[in-house]
Design an enzyme around this catalytic site. Structure first.
Site, PDB file in Angstrom:
ATOM      1  N   GLY A 163      43.997  48.558 -52.788  1.00 59.31           N
ATOM      2  CA  GLY A 163      42.852  49.459 -53.005  1.00 59.31           C
ATOM      3  C   GLY A 163      43.264  50.488 -54.095  1.00 59.31           C
ATOM      4  CB  CYS A 174      38.881  53.765 -49.137  1.00 62.30           C
ATOM      5  SG  CYS A 174      39.270  53.934 -47.415  1.00 62.30           S
ATOM      6  CG  MET A 208      44.458  54.950 -43.802  1.00 62.54           C
ATOM      7  SD  MET A 208      45.404  55.258 -42.448  1.00 62.54           S
ATOM      8  CE  MET A 208      45.863  53.394 -41.984  1.00 62.54           C
ATOM      9  CB  SER A 226      42.121  47.475 -38.482  1.00 67.68           C
ATOM     10  OG  SER A 226      41.884  46.727 -37.480  1.00 67.68           O
TER      11      SER A 226
HETATM   12  N1  LIG Z   1      41.850  50.533 -46.201  1.00 63.90           N
HETATM   13  C1  LIG Z   1      41.098  51.604 -45.675  1.00 63.90           C
HETATM   14  O1  LIG Z   1      41.381  52.599 -45.899  1.00 63.90           O
HETATM   15  C2  LIG Z   1      39.975  51.147 -45.103  1.00 63.90           C
HETATM   16  C3  LIG Z   1      39.432  49.963 -44.654  1.00 63.90           C
HETATM   17  N2  LIG Z   1      38.257  49.888 -43.996  1.00 63.90           N
HETATM   18  C4  LIG Z   1      37.661  48.662 -43.979  1.00 63.90           C
HETATM   19  O2  LIG Z   1      36.326  48.534 -43.082  1.00 63.90           O
HETATM   20  C5  LIG Z   1      36.499  47.518 -41.918  1.00 63.90           C
HETATM   21  C6  LIG Z   1      36.338  48.011 -40.812  1.00 63.90           C
HETATM   22  O3  LIG Z   1      37.602  48.843 -40.551  1.00 63.90           O
HETATM   23  P1  LIG Z   1      37.646  49.430 -39.230  1.00 63.90           P
HETATM   24  O4  LIG Z   1      36.531  50.347 -38.810  1.00 63.90           O
HETATM   25  O5  LIG Z   1      39.120  50.157 -39.013  1.00 63.90           O
HETATM   26  O6  LIG Z   1      37.535  48.453 -37.937  1.00 63.90           O
HETATM   27  P2  LIG Z   1      38.053  48.083 -36.515  1.00 63.90           P
HETATM   28  O7  LIG Z   1      37.193  47.149 -35.947  1.00 63.90           O
HETATM   29  O8  LIG Z   1      39.613  47.808 -36.719  1.00 63.90           O
HETATM   30  O9  LIG Z   1      37.975  49.469 -35.738  1.00 63.90           O
HETATM   31  C7  LIG Z   1      36.957  50.113 -35.508  1.00 63.90           C
HETATM   32  C8  LIG Z   1      37.243  50.811 -34.176  1.00 63.90           C
HETATM   33  O10 LIG Z   1      37.180  50.229 -33.199  1.00 63.90           O
HETATM   34  C9  LIG Z   1      38.442  50.368 -32.359  1.00 63.90           C
HETATM   35  N3  LIG Z   1      38.748  49.062 -31.778  1.00 63.90           N
HETATM   36  C10 LIG Z   1      39.086  47.774 -32.467  1.00 63.90           C
HETATM   37  N4  LIG Z   1      39.203  46.857 -31.647  1.00 63.90           N
HETATM   38  C11 LIG Z   1      39.011  47.404 -30.619  1.00 63.90           C
HETATM   39  C12 LIG Z   1      39.075  46.770 -29.241  1.00 63.90           C
HETATM   40  N5  LIG Z   1      39.560  45.472 -29.032  1.00 63.90           N
HETATM   41  N6  LIG Z   1      38.704  47.431 -28.149  1.00 63.90           N
HETATM   42  C13 LIG Z   1      38.207  48.636 -28.383  1.00 63.90           C
HETATM   43  N7  LIG Z   1      38.279  49.207 -29.508  1.00 63.90           N
HETATM   44  C14 LIG Z   1      38.704  48.655 -30.636  1.00 63.90           C
HETATM   45  C15 LIG Z   1      39.316  50.833 -33.512  1.00 63.90           C
HETATM   46  O11 LIG Z   1      40.393  51.610 -32.757  1.00 63.90           O
HETATM   47  C16 LIG Z   1      38.616  51.631 -34.372  1.00 63.90           C
HETATM   48  O12 LIG Z   1      38.349  52.854 -33.600  1.00 63.90           O
HETATM   49  C17 LIG Z   1      37.760  46.779 -42.368  1.00 63.90           C
HETATM   50  O13 LIG Z   1      37.203  45.711 -43.291  1.00 63.90           O
HETATM   51  C18 LIG Z   1      38.685  47.690 -43.125  1.00 63.90           C
HETATM   52  O14 LIG Z   1      39.217  47.060 -44.009  1.00 63.90           O
HETATM   53  C19 LIG Z   1      37.551  50.884 -43.408  1.00 63.90           C
HETATM   54  C20 LIG Z   1      38.056  52.005 -43.602  1.00 63.90           C
HETATM   55  C21 LIG Z   1      39.228  52.510 -44.459  1.00 63.90           C
HETATM   56  O1  LIG Z   2      36.800  53.293 -46.019  1.00 65.15           O
HETATM   57  C1  LIG Z   2      36.316  52.204 -46.235  1.00 65.15           C
HETATM   58  N1  LIG Z   2      35.322  51.771 -45.847  1.00 65.15           N
HETATM   59  C2  LIG Z   2      34.832  50.388 -46.409  1.00 65.15           C
HETATM   60  O2  LIG Z   2      33.918  50.098 -45.718  1.00 65.15           O
HETATM   61  C3  LIG Z   2      35.703  49.661 -46.952  1.00 65.15           C
HETATM   62  N2  LIG Z   2      35.767  48.603 -47.475  1.00 65.15           N
HETATM   63  C4  LIG Z   2      36.708  48.219 -47.967  1.00 65.15           C
HETATM   64  N3  LIG Z   2      37.560  49.305 -48.086  1.00 65.15           N
HETATM   65  C5  LIG Z   2      39.040  49.455 -48.435  1.00 65.15           C
HETATM   66  O3  LIG Z   2      38.983  49.565 -49.853  1.00 65.15           O
HETATM   67  C6  LIG Z   2      39.933  48.318 -50.543  1.00 65.15           C
HETATM   68  C7  LIG Z   2      39.342  48.075 -51.705  1.00 65.15           C
HETATM   69  O4  LIG Z   2      39.495  49.070 -52.759  1.00 65.15           O
HETATM   70  P1  LIG Z   2      39.184  49.086 -54.227  1.00 65.15           P
HETATM   71  O5  LIG Z   2      37.712  48.949 -54.130  1.00 65.15           O
HETATM   72  O6  LIG Z   2      39.560  50.411 -54.856  1.00 65.15           O
HETATM   73  O7  LIG Z   2      40.102  47.913 -54.794  1.00 65.15           O
HETATM   74  C8  LIG Z   2      39.641  47.230 -49.400  1.00 65.15           C
HETATM   75  O8  LIG Z   2      40.755  46.283 -49.432  1.00 65.15           O
HETATM   76  C9  LIG Z   2      39.587  48.111 -48.001  1.00 65.15           C
HETATM   77  O9  LIG Z   2      40.961  48.525 -47.765  1.00 65.15           O
HETATM   78  C10 LIG Z   2      36.819  50.265 -47.398  1.00 65.15           C
HETATM   79  N4  LIG Z   2      37.279  51.487 -47.137  1.00 65.15           N
HETATM   80  K   LIG Z   3      38.848  56.548 -51.602  1.00 67.50           K
END
Ligand SMILES: NC(=O)C1=CN([C@@H]2O[C@H](COP(=O)(O)OP(=O)(O)OC[C@H]3O[C@@H](n4cnc5c(N)ncnc54)[C@H](O)[C@@H]3O)[C@@H](O)[C@H]2O)C=CC1
Ligand SMILES: O=c1[nH]c(=O)c2[nH+]cn([C@@H]3O[C@H](COP(=O)(O)O)[C@@H](O)[C@H]3O)c2[nH]1
Ligand SMILES: [K+]
Length: 401
Positions: free
Chosen positions: A351, A317, A311, A261
């Site tokens: 990341g 991201c 994050m 997440s």
């Molecule tokens: N490292 C980073 O900053 C970021 C990583 N990502 C990547 O994108 C992908 C998706 O991440 P998310 O969008 O956070 O997915 P997520 O499915 O964890 O969350 C999406 C939304 O659904 C809600 N949710 C999750 N489980 C739920 C449940 N059981 N019931 C109701 N609501 C629920 C969450 O609170 C959130 O608002 C992941 O692969 C993540 O690693 C995405 C954004 C930033």
């Molecule tokens: O906001 C986002 N939307 C996305 O679709 C997404 N996909 C990956 N990630 C996050 O970025 C990490 C990889 O980062 P780097 O390419 O910089 O190594 C990954 O490990 C994640 O934490 C996402 N963040």
């Molecule tokens: K970024």
């Protein structure tokens, strides 16, 4: 002047730098050089991915559909790191990727380009490197076509059965690199299909590969799971149907699971961690993403065996732009690691790694491993193990050992 004054005069200790309420990214900080009294190869990079999983290099491939599927998992585990296979697919498909990575010992094997006898090879040979294995309907090899055979053909539009070489004796896929090299040498083969226990072709290896691999810098100790096969991770979400996904992954032999997440400190993730720990106590479960001590506290209390920190740090991201939350990655890693280490929970700095200096900073700031997406996947076109391996190589991973 006293020690501290001298040090303040010459830069801040991390404890002071990171307690000013300002958050720093990797590129905002740099470490001062000190004194060298050991050779580079005395550096031991072994570490832990999570409470119970050791690695020989601190490198983790991110669960992204442009980065981690079976070939990246095999390449990273062979280098002594690990890949987390993404969950952007059906549970059955993700489980099949885990199974496929688990069935291989040798990373530098091409996914087999397999044809039936009646097929013709029209396209350029390049996208079906290095050889084609011709199989019967049960996928048992009956012939091979080397690139040179095909290039000599006047008319390419003929069934491969008309000009294929008879299938050389197949190599068992469970052979490790040295066993395969010995097999090819004994049988005087320059290429051979790799087959699994059922005799089905799972790959092709060539003498050229063997020479190329021998030239690689020293490979790390391969990461192996408790089953003695390559270590493979996979990610899951926090929805109800992710419990079924988890079940299928465990059946496929996954060694570690990352709850994936962008903001991991949620009732959903805490629920999922508790469920996973209760259902599979032997399985290490990594929670995240988090960037503050309060978030880390919750997930550690829920039972997380590792934390993924980041994050807004990922190169693609968008969290900070979209949700206005996040933290400079240097500060996030330093703060969360300083808390997590008191609970014996390793941290993955996730990341924003675009050079090996970032890897060093993440580790010095307290992370046990770094998770990479774009840095490993090159231009995000890493379809086969070679591309992944070359990315690993050019991405400086070899630099690390
Ligand atoms: N490292 C980073 O900053 C970021 C990583 N990502 C990547 O994108 C992908 C998706 O991440 P998310 O969008 O956070 O997915 P997520 O499915 O964890 O969350 C999406 C939304 O659904 C809600 N949710 C999750 N489980 C739920 C449940 N059981 N019931 C109701 N609501 C629920 C969450 O609170 C959130 O608002 C992941 O692969 C993540 O690693 C995405 C954004 C930033
Ligand atoms: O906001 C986002 N939307 C996305 O679709 C997404 N996909 C990956 N990630 C996050 O970025 C990490 C990889 O980062 P780097 O390419 O910089 O190594 C990954 O490990 C994640 O934490 C996402 N963040
Ligand atoms: K970024």
């Amino acid at each position: 002047m006293k020690g501290l004054e001298l040090e303040l005069e010459d830069g801040f200790p991390a404890s002071r730098l990171f307690s000013q309420g300002v958050s720093y990214t990797y590129d905002d900080v740099i470490m001062l050089p000190h004194y060298i009294d050991f050779p580079a190869d005395a550096v031991d990079l072994s570490t832990r991915l999570s409470r119970r999983i050791p690695l020989s290099i601190p490198c983790v491939a991110s669960p992204m559909d442009t980065v981690s599927e079976s070939s990246m998992a095999v390449a990273m585990a062979s280098l002594g790191g690990v890949a987390i296979i993404h969950c952007n697919s059906s549970p059955a498909f993700q489980a099949s990727l885990v199974r496929s990575a688990k069935s291989r010992r040798t990373p530098f094997v091409h996914g087999p380009s397999v044809l039936s006898g009646s097929d013709a090879i029209i396209r350029t040979f390049d996208d079906i490197l290095p050889a084609v294995v011709v199989t019967d309907p049960e996928k048992v090899p009956i012939g091979v076509v080397a690139r040179s055979d095909w290039e000599r053909l006047e008319n390419k539009d003929v069934p491969v059965s008309a000009y294929m070489r008879s299938a050389p004796p197949p190599v068992p896929a469970k052979y490790d690199f040295e066993e395969i090299a010995a097999f090819l040498a004994e049988e005087k083969l320059d290429l051979a299909p790799l087959v699994d226990e059922d005799g089905e072709v799972v790959g092709v290896i060539t003498m050229e590969d063997i020479e190329r691999i021998r030239g690689f810098p020293k490979l790390g100790k391969p990461s192996l799971g408790r089953d003695g096969r390559l270590l493979v991770g996979a990610s899951i979400g926090t929805r109800e149907n992710d419990k079924e996904r988890l079940e299928q992954l465990v059946k496929a032999g996954v060694d570690v699971v990352v709850v994936d997440s962008s903001q991991g400190n949620s009732v959903y993730q805490i629920e999922m961690i508790k469920h996973a720990k209760k259902s599979f106590p032997e399985l290490d479960v990594i929670g995240g993403n988090v960037v503050t001590i309060a978030q880390a506290q919750n997930l550690i209390q829920a039972g997380a065996d590792g934390l993924r920190v980041g994050m807004g740090s990922g190169s693609i991201c968008t969290t900070q732009e979209v949700c206005a939350v996040g933290r400079g990655q240097a500060t996030a890693v330093y703060k969360v690691s300083s808390y997590a280490k008191d609970h014996d929970v390793p941290v993955i700095a996730d990341g924003g790694i675009s050079n090996s200096g970032h890897i060093v900073k993440a580790l010095v700031l307290g992370a046990s491993t770094v998770m990479m997406g774009s840095f490993l996947a090159g231009s995000h076109e890493a379809p086969g193990v070679y591309e992944n391996q070359v990315c690993c190589e050019t991405s400086g991973i070899h630099f690390l050992f």
